[in-house]
Scaffold this motif. Structure first.
Motif, PDB file in Angstrom:
ATOM      1  N   ARG A 100       0.239  -4.643 -10.698  1.00  0.00           N
ATOM      2  CA  ARG A 100      -0.109  -5.493 -11.919  1.00  0.00           C
ATOM      3  C   ARG A 100       0.988  -4.616 -12.314  1.00  0.00           C
ATOM      4  O   ARG A 100       1.911  -5.314 -13.682  1.00  0.00           O
ATOM      5  CB  ARG A 100      -1.122  -5.446 -12.774  1.00  0.00           C
ATOM      6  N   ALA A 101       1.570  -3.600 -12.631  1.00  0.00           N
ATOM      7  CA  ALA A 101       1.923  -2.023 -13.415  1.00  0.00           C
ATOM      8  C   ALA A 101       3.183  -2.073 -12.963  1.00  0.00           C
ATOM      9  O   ALA A 101       4.085  -2.522 -13.277  1.00  0.00           O
ATOM     10  CB  ALA A 101       1.838  -0.931 -13.226  1.00  0.00           C
ATOM     11  N   ASP A 115       0.681  -1.469   0.190  1.00  0.00           N
ATOM     12  CA  ASP A 115      -0.328   0.155  -0.078  1.00  0.00           C
ATOM     13  C   ASP A 115       0.515   1.166  -0.152  1.00  0.00           C
ATOM     14  O   ASP A 115       1.021   2.082   1.027  1.00  0.00           O
ATOM     15  CB  ASP A 115      -1.623   0.615   0.774  1.00  0.00           C
ATOM     16  N   PRO A 116       1.888   1.474  -1.260  1.00  0.00           N
ATOM     17  CA  PRO A 116       1.845   0.483  -2.250  1.00  0.00           C
ATOM     18  C   PRO A 116       3.029  -0.057  -1.914  1.00  0.00           C
ATOM     19  O   PRO A 116       3.789  -0.381  -1.372  1.00  0.00           O
ATOM     20  CB  PRO A 116       1.841   2.046  -3.197  1.00  0.00           C
ATOM     21  N   PHE A 163       4.557   4.922 -12.318  1.00  0.00           N
ATOM     22  CA  PHE A 163       4.257   6.604 -13.192  1.00  0.00           C
ATOM     23  C   PHE A 163       3.920   7.445 -14.196  1.00  0.00           C
ATOM     24  O   PHE A 163       3.404   8.228 -14.649  1.00  0.00           O
ATOM     25  CB  PHE A 163       5.782   7.612 -12.699  1.00  0.00           C
ATOM     26  N   ASP A 164       3.854   6.103 -15.140  1.00  0.00           N
ATOM     27  CA  ASP A 164       3.309   6.477 -16.132  1.00  0.00           C
ATOM     28  C   ASP A 164       1.369   6.496 -16.044  1.00  0.00           C
ATOM     29  O   ASP A 164       1.625   7.574 -17.492  1.00  0.00           O
ATOM     30  CB  ASP A 164       3.199   4.678 -17.281  1.00  0.00           C
ATOM     31  N   ASP A 165       0.913   6.044 -15.402  1.00  0.00           N
ATOM     32  CA  ASP A 165      -0.644   6.295 -15.503  1.00  0.00           C
ATOM     33  C   ASP A 165      -0.762   6.922 -14.256  1.00  0.00           C
ATOM     34  O   ASP A 165      -0.697   6.254 -13.041  1.00  0.00           O
ATOM     35  CB  ASP A 165      -1.057   5.164 -15.387  1.00  0.00           C
ATOM     36  N   PRO A 166      -0.919   8.437 -13.869  1.00  0.00           N
ATOM     37  CA  PRO A 166      -1.044   9.047 -12.828  1.00  0.00           C
ATOM     38  C   PRO A 166      -2.243   8.933 -12.329  1.00  0.00           C
ATOM     39  O   PRO A 166      -2.694   8.568 -10.810  1.00  0.00           O
ATOM     40  CB  PRO A 166      -1.801  11.175 -12.845  1.00  0.00           C
ATOM     41  N   ALA A 167      -3.391   8.151 -12.685  1.00  0.00           N
ATOM     42  CA  ALA A 167      -4.120   8.012 -11.774  1.00  0.00           C
ATOM     43  C   ALA A 167      -3.908   6.405 -10.748  1.00  0.00           C
ATOM     44  O   ALA A 167      -4.838   6.148  -9.596  1.00  0.00           O
ATOM     45  CB  ALA A 167      -5.254   6.681 -12.731  1.00  0.00           C
ATOM     46  N   LEU A 168      -3.037   5.693 -11.482  1.00  0.00           N
ATOM     47  CA  LEU A 168      -2.166   4.972 -10.257  1.00  0.00           C
ATOM     48  C   LEU A 168      -2.356   4.850  -8.689  1.00  0.00           C
ATOM     49  O   LEU A 168      -2.332   4.511  -7.455  1.00  0.00           O
ATOM     50  CB  LEU A 168      -1.006   3.726 -11.123  1.00  0.00           C
ATOM     51  N   ALA A 174      -8.636  -2.473  -2.547  1.00  0.00           N
ATOM     52  CA  ALA A 174      -8.082  -3.487  -3.456  1.00  0.00           C
ATOM     53  C   ALA A 174      -8.006  -3.648  -5.255  1.00  0.00           C
ATOM     54  O   ALA A 174      -6.624  -3.507  -5.285  1.00  0.00           O
ATOM     55  CB  ALA A 174      -9.193  -4.538  -2.564  1.00  0.00           C
ATOM     56  N   ALA A 175      -9.328  -2.861  -5.750  1.00  0.00           N
ATOM     57  CA  ALA A 175      -9.020  -3.334  -7.135  1.00  0.00           C
ATOM     58  C   ALA A 175      -7.507  -1.948  -7.727  1.00  0.00           C
ATOM     59  O   ALA A 175      -6.968  -1.901  -8.374  1.00  0.00           O
ATOM     60  CB  ALA A 175     -10.104  -2.097  -7.098  1.00  0.00           C
ATOM     61  N   GLN A 176      -7.392  -0.843  -6.513  1.00  0.00           N
ATOM     62  CA  GLN A 176      -6.103   0.294  -7.001  1.00  0.00           C
ATOM     63  C   GLN A 176      -4.852  -0.438  -6.646  1.00  0.00           C
ATOM     64  O   GLN A 176      -4.033  -0.097  -7.237  1.00  0.00           O
ATOM     65  CB  GLN A 176      -6.094   1.513  -5.531  1.00  0.00           C
ATOM     66  N   ARG A 177      -4.352  -1.697  -5.316  1.00  0.00           N
ATOM     67  CA  ARG A 177      -3.791  -1.577  -5.347  1.00  0.00           C
ATOM     68  C   ARG A 177      -3.126  -2.983  -6.343  1.00  0.00           C
ATOM     69  O   ARG A 177      -1.998  -3.563  -6.419  1.00  0.00           O
ATOM     70  CB  ARG A 177      -4.009  -2.435  -3.558  1.00  0.00           C
TER      71      ARG A 177
END
Length: 218
Positions: free
Chosen positions: A64-65, A17-18, A204-209, A56-59
């Motif tokens: 995965r990334a 987390d994370p 850092f490629d996807d700000p949403a992560l 859970a979905a965010q982690r």
């Protein structure tokens, strides 16, 4: 003592987390030392600590990334799919039913291993898995008496010996720890800072992560 041909399966749990480079570096090193497949298992409801900030979905999306571009470390989401607290013994019984006599190895940091006697049904763990203790070079951790008695006679030094049994042994794995704290990373992100070299570059490629930590109240 027959030598099994199965490659060990090691599991490395945590809230992630994370997930950060400290997690990934010791998991990778353990995979090399054991010549094992290593699965990262994010916990759902950790019994011994506060719940994660990210869902859970965010982690899972972050993991995965982080794991892209390699095949030695993989993701196992079974504890997120199971309701209630995440008890390691339940996960190990599931894996044993799936894997048969394949050697299983539970990877634990030295501090976590020293606290093993506080875990749910902790004595059952040795019938279900080997334990790989991730230790710092030259640093010994004292164990409580009950745990020391339990591991007496279980310790081995050669990782190849783990393949001779499905479970029951304890091996110390000297790894190179990175002094990275998920708590500190969350603090930096919440303050609008960029912990660029503490996290896998792909995050850092996807700000949403990382948005759950930049906007923890959202």
């Amino acid at each position: 003592m027959p030598q099994t041909s199965a490659r060990p399966l090691a599991i490395f749990g945590g809230t992630f987390d994370p997930v950060h480079l400290g997690h990934l570096s010791v998991a990778w090193e353990a995979a090399e030392l054991l010549d094992a497949e290593v699965r990262l298992l994010p916990v759902s409801v950790p019994p011994h600590r506060a719940p994660p900030i990210a869902t859970a979905a965010q982690r899972v999306a972050i993991l995965r990334a982080a794991l892209q571009g390699q095949s030695r470390l993989t993701l196992d989401t079974r504890e997120l799919d199971r309701p209630g607290p995440s008890y390691t013994i339940d996960t190990l019984h599931e894996l044993r039913a799936e894997q048969g006599e394949r050697p299983l190895v539970l990877l634990l940091g030295a501090d976590a291993f020293a606290g093993l006697a506080s875990w749910h049904r902790w004595r059952e763990l040795f019938a279900a898995t080997h334990i790989g203790v991730l230790s710092r070079p030259g640093v010994a951790t004292a164990l409580p008496d009950a745990l020391e008695r339990e591991v007496a006679g279980r310790r081995i030094a050669d990782a190849a010996e783990l393949r001779a049994w499905p479970a029951g042994k304890v091996i110390e794995l000297t790894v190179t720890p990175l002094e990275i704290s998920a708590t500190r990373i969350r603090e930096l992100l919440a303050a609008g800072r960029d912990p660029r070299y503490l996290l896998p570059a792909g995050l850092f490629d996807d700000p949403a992560l990382l948005a759950p930590y930049r906007n923890p109240a959202a």
